[in-house]
Scaffold this motif. Structure first.
Motif, mmCIF file in Angstrom:
data_model
loop_
_atom_site.group_PDB
_atom_site.id
_atom_site.type_symbol
_atom_site.label_atom_id
_atom_site.label_comp_id
_atom_site.label_asym_id
_atom_site.label_seq_id
_atom_site.Cartn_x
_atom_site.Cartn_y
_atom_site.Cartn_z
ATOM 1 N N LEU A 48 0.856 -1.186 0.000
ATOM 2 C CA LEU A 48 0.000 0.000 0.000
ATOM 3 C C LEU A 48 0.891 1.234 0.000
ATOM 4 O O LEU A 48 1.959 1.249 0.601
ATOM 5 C CB LEU A 48 -0.900 0.007 1.236
ATOM 6 N N ILE A 53 -1.103 4.399 3.954
ATOM 7 C CA ILE A 53 -0.576 3.942 5.247
ATOM 8 C C ILE A 53 -0.747 5.033 6.298
ATOM 9 O O ILE A 53 -1.229 4.774 7.410
ATOM 10 C CB ILE A 53 0.902 3.522 5.115
ATOM 11 N N MET A 56 -4.390 5.452 7.313
ATOM 12 C CA MET A 56 -4.895 4.373 8.160
ATOM 13 C C MET A 56 -4.275 4.421 9.553
ATOM 14 O O MET A 56 -4.953 4.102 10.538
ATOM 15 C CB MET A 56 -4.677 3.009 7.491
ATOM 16 N N GLN A 57 -3.029 4.841 9.663
ATOM 17 C CA GLN A 57 -2.412 5.000 10.994
ATOM 18 C C GLN A 57 -3.207 6.028 11.791
ATOM 19 O O GLN A 57 -3.512 5.827 12.974
ATOM 20 C CB GLN A 57 -0.957 5.466 10.898
ATOM 21 N N VAL A 60 -6.507 4.522 12.817
ATOM 22 C CA VAL A 60 -6.361 3.558 13.915
ATOM 23 C C VAL A 60 -6.255 4.315 15.242
ATOM 24 O O VAL A 60 -6.900 3.952 16.233
ATOM 25 C CB VAL A 60 -5.133 2.637 13.703
ATOM 26 N N GLN A 61 -5.463 5.372 15.251
ATOM 27 C CA GLN A 61 -5.341 6.193 16.464
ATOM 28 C C GLN A 61 -6.705 6.729 16.896
ATOM 29 O O GLN A 61 -7.041 6.718 18.082
ATOM 30 C CB GLN A 61 -4.399 7.376 16.223
ATOM 31 N N MET A 63 -9.559 5.461 16.469
ATOM 32 C CA MET A 63 -10.398 4.390 17.012
ATOM 33 C C MET A 63 -10.033 4.067 18.465
ATOM 34 O O MET A 63 -10.787 3.412 19.170
ATOM 35 C CB MET A 63 -10.264 3.115 16.157
ATOM 36 N N THR A 245 -7.206 -5.579 1.889
ATOM 37 C CA THR A 245 -7.705 -4.489 2.722
ATOM 38 C C THR A 245 -9.200 -4.272 2.515
ATOM 39 O O THR A 245 -9.899 -3.867 3.436
ATOM 40 C CB THR A 245 -6.904 -3.199 2.448
ATOM 41 N N TYR A 285 -14.226 1.633 9.227
ATOM 42 C CA TYR A 285 -13.859 3.051 9.192
ATOM 43 C C TYR A 285 -12.407 3.221 8.769
ATOM 44 O O TYR A 285 -12.089 4.041 7.892
ATOM 45 C CB TYR A 285 -14.082 3.675 10.575
ATOM 46 N N ILE A 286 -11.539 2.426 9.366
ATOM 47 C CA ILE A 286 -10.108 2.526 9.070
ATOM 48 C C ILE A 286 -9.854 2.317 7.572
ATOM 49 O O ILE A 286 -9.058 3.021 6.953
ATOM 50 C CB ILE A 286 -9.324 1.470 9.885
#
Lengths: 400, 400
Positions: A48, A53, A56-57, A60-61, A63, A245, A285-286
């Motif tokens: 990816l 990336i 998505m990082q 993730v945070q 979430m 993904t 969501y991510i």
């Protein structure tokens, strides 16, 4: 005992890619020194891109924090993604669609299969031959009659509308497995057929990102009237490497109507909304944040670089084959190369030859239908190094 | 025109949670100063735990590197997740299952709906009343006859096997909406019924993580013989807050057989494998890495803390209601409290009273079926602060 859906008996007992994998595994077990190169499975190999990336990082945070945590998402997907799809994939091509005509999902494979929930089992389905087996299997499971549209070199592997009636037509352009791409005129003929037959086209545009010729259509909605007779499936799998993904979307225009037995007209957009809100709960969501990142300037630059990488692989394979006297289609505007086997070999004979003599795995065309017999599919998704090595092995073996 | 699946006409025109949302939105528009507390939608509010966040951060990084990038995953899910499920969810409960009996997915909502692909449209389906509407809708869409198993206070909202024949039985324990939990004896009666009728139980264990009483079963396979007659759906949604992250699994035991019209026996495990490999492409790698992280010691500690948080909310709501003279079930071993409306009010009358007088949103029991009329569902998923405020509003209004 509870009765099963007997349509499962209609599926072929052996699944194409499983058989390819078994033969490869058997060869490698017997020849552990062999360096087998796979140009077989249509899976991406490049990672990816950084923009995805990073997005998505960040997601993730989010979430992990109460203020930004996301639970159940909107049924059709997040607005931020839908708006980006409309602004980037459709508006620049002159296509106007509404936010409520886009349905984000976990993949075109799911959508292609699940769309059948909307239709009667009596609908007659037309598919190309050769064709990606999933279109056939999903319809056979529903008990539908599936009729083939034979394709050949003569029509450039782009089928024209038939003289018989179909209710549903599955089209894929750029095509898997042939790499053929419909022109606007060819698509217009299909839209005219669908309007005349009051049929629905299911248009799989999974490989549209590989189209480099600006004259070729990327969306069926570039054809006037398609909004009354076509559903379109698009995917981030091949565009952005999302095979692991999982993000895609279906377009179900509000102008698309179907009929009940009593003659009443029904909105397929409303039916798909109901189906998805009943049997699906959205893409993560991510993942949606990752998908929308490809529409930033950096994201666009990065995914285009990866697409160009694969297209260059396709060019390497294609040019090697042509220089050796093979006939092939695809490899331009598509990540698949579809070649005719030499010397009248069957597809599986050529598969065995490539595996045993060149240590290359491809996919036999006969696995995609009768019209695929005598043909073979190679993919451009391997690494550059593997692709160049494969081309060299072709030259060494067939150039003698 | 192409003919639609006319079963869509059998669905109720208004979707319960959409109506609740509309009434809330209308109230808030008319009363912008109101501080509306939602104990309505069954969505979690607490963020994903640190172990999951860290695992997904690592997985996102892997997706950006060529050596660790993941494309298409295994059809049934990654071994690392399947093995953790077997070791944590089943082995400690004395249940032995094989890796090939677990199918990772994007959600129990998808699984509950899509499992219908395996069965004939003629199968008769038994569901509880009250019941989560999705079980009914998915079967109506398939053209099946759905019969209700009325539940009441008298049976603790745990239905017993009926005197009539069903082919498929949908059970949910701990129950949505009533919060009732089957005992081992009650489940054993259902397994006996299913074996006798040669029926299949579809057992939704989405809320099993809320069971605190060790005598209560968490998996239907704790009942001997269930492997011959039950499919189980489990989810990370409520266990680990994955409502917006999407991960779940279905158990389809190899011992589970169904019949063809000619009497031949068919393995549902093989059919589900074929259905999923044809119409689905797996849950994302990143999400599966997040899911498996709950099985580490830190992950277990963290998800248990969040479950305990919600259970304490449930206790606060339940104790407030009981102290005010309400009759209710649930709230113990479950995140749902199911209460009887006061003074013979209908469910929607009570909904309006709570919204207008207490600014609290709940879900009217009548939306879950006829047996839900006169009942009301509250959830324990809000924040502690909102839950305590809601309990205080109940005491202020009903304590007079």
């Amino acid at each position: 005992m509870v009765y099963i859906n007997e349509n499962f008996n209609k599926l072929t007992p052996s699944y194409l890619f499983a058989t390819v994998a078994e033969k490869r595994a058997a060869y490698e077990a017997a020849n552990p020194q062999a360096k087998v190169i796979s140009l077989g499975i249509g899976d991406v190999t490049q990672p990816l891109c950084p923009a995805v990336i990073q997005a998505m990082q960040k997601a993730v945070q989010e979430m992990g924090q109460p203020e930004t945590f996301q639970g159940y998402g909107p049924y059709q997907g997040y607005d931020f993604l839908i708006e980006a799809i409309l602004a980037n994939d459709y508006a620049p091509r002159g296509v106007q669609l509404g936010k409520d005509e886009i349905f984000v999902s976990d993949g075109s494979k799911s959508d292609s299969g699940n769309i059948g929930d909307l239709f009667s089992p009596t609908a007659v389905v037309a598919v190309s031959d050769p064709v990606y087996p999933v279109y056939i299997d999903a319809n056979l499971l529903a008990g539908r009659t599936v009729r083939r549209l034979p394709c050949s070199e003569a029509d450039g592997f782009c089928p024209a509308p038939p003289h018989w009636h179909a209710d549903i037509i599955c089209l894929c352009s750029p095509n898997n497995p042939t790499g053929a791409v419909f022109s606007k005129q060819q698509l217009a003929a299909w839209v005219a057929y669908a309007q005349q037959e009051k049929a629905v086209i299911l248009y799989d545009a999974a490989y549209k990102a590989f189209i480099t010729n600006p004259a070729l259509p990327q969306s069926i909605y570039e054809i006037p009237g398609a909004e009354t007779c076509a559903i379109e499936f698009c995917s981030f799998s091949k565009t952005a490497g999302f095979t692991g993904t999982r993000c895609a979307w279906a377009v179900v225009p509000k102008a698309l109507q179907a009929q009940q037995a009593d003659g009443a007209s029904v909105s397929l957009n409303e039916l798909w909304y109901r189906r998805q809100s009943t049997k699906f709960n959205g893409a993560p969501y991510i993942v949606q944040r990752g998908a929308v990142a490809i529409y930033t300037p950096e994201g666009q630059k990065q995914v285009q670089e990866t697409i160009a990488y694969y297209l260059q692989n396709a060019k390497i394979i294609r040019e090697a084959l042509l220089s050796l006297g093979f006939e092939c289609t695809g490899g331009e505007n598509s990540p698949y190369i579809w070649l005719k086997t030499p010397s009248g070999q069957t597809s599986w004979q050529f598969f065995d030859l490539l595996l045993n003599e060149l240590n290359i795995v491809g996919t036999p065309g006969s696995g995609f239908g009768e019209q695929g017999e005598g043909y073979f599919r190679l993919t451009a998704f391997a690494s550059r190094q593997a692709t160049e090595e494969a081309a060299q092995r072709f030259r060494a073996y067939f150039g003698r």
